[in-house]
Design a protein around this motif. Structure first.
Motif: not given
Length: 215
Positions: A95-106, A161-168
């Motif tokens: 489970l993570a909390r990330v910056a900004g609105r991540l879309g789409p839903s999956s 997970l940290r780098v993949h979320m950053l890449a998004l």
């Protein structure tokens, strides 16, 4: 880039214990294994050894990540579990909390990773020399400031997970390496190993262990 190591004190929550395996809920800020130097000797496995002298390492979580970890209590269990992880059989949910609105839903992030040598221990995306890394994600709740997301790593690369979320474009909040601007507003890295599914080394029976996120 790193701050003074000041691990949390208190008892380690044991989620399951039998004669082969030990499941615990690792607190954020505590190393899984000792680092280099006496000042980094306090770690999860060292604390567990006091109560479980035969405890053996199977896998790791980053210092700043909390959540479910499995340890072996016998050489047989360590080998069996190690083979499961090598074959990517355990199913891990974060489970993570990330910056900004991540879309789409999956969605899925499929970006190869490799260590960023000049900036170790940071990792980076590299299509030429990186090792395969895949993460599925599913949004739970979102607003313009942040998104609560469930992450399903299909590989186990360092800082994946940290780098993949950053890449998004949505770094994990409170990350001192990849989102330093958010650290002051968050007391910890907002990443938690919520669930681990594996086969018991002795019986082969599938077992699921969970620890709710503390944020």
């Amino acid at each position: 880039m790193d701050d003074v190591y000041s691990p949390p004190q208190g008892d380690i929550a044991v989620l399951h214990e039998d004669h082969e395996i030990l499941i615990v809920d690792k607190p954020a800020g505590l190393l899984s294994v000792p680092g280099k130097g006496a000042h980094l000797s306090d770690c999860l496995i060292a604390r567990l050894e006091a109560a479980f002298p035969t405890v053996r390492l199977v896998h790791r979580l980053d210092r700043d990540t909390s959540g479910v970890m499995v340890f072996a209590l016998t050489a047989f269990a360590q080998k069996h579990l190690g083979q499961q992880f090598e074959a990517r059989k355990p199913r891990k949910t974060y489970l993570a909390r990330v910056a900004g609105r991540l879309g789409p839903s999956s969605g899925t992030v499929d970006l190869p990773l490799i260590v960023d040598w000049p900036n170790r221990p940071l990792q980076k995306v590299c299509h030429e020399t990186g090792k395969p890394a895949v993460t599925d994600w599913k949004v739970l709740k979102a607003n313009d400031d942040e998104t609560r997301v469930r992450l399903f790593p299909k590989t186990g690369r360092s800082h994946q997970l940290r780098v993949h979320m950053l890449a998004l474009g949505h770094p994990i909040l409170g990350d001192p390496f990849y989102a330093p601007d958010t650290v002051a507003a968050h007391s910890r890295l907002m990443l938690h190993a919520e669930e681990l599914r594996l086969n018991h080394p002795e019986t082969g029976r599938g077992m699921t262990f969970r620890a709710p996120a503390p944020f």
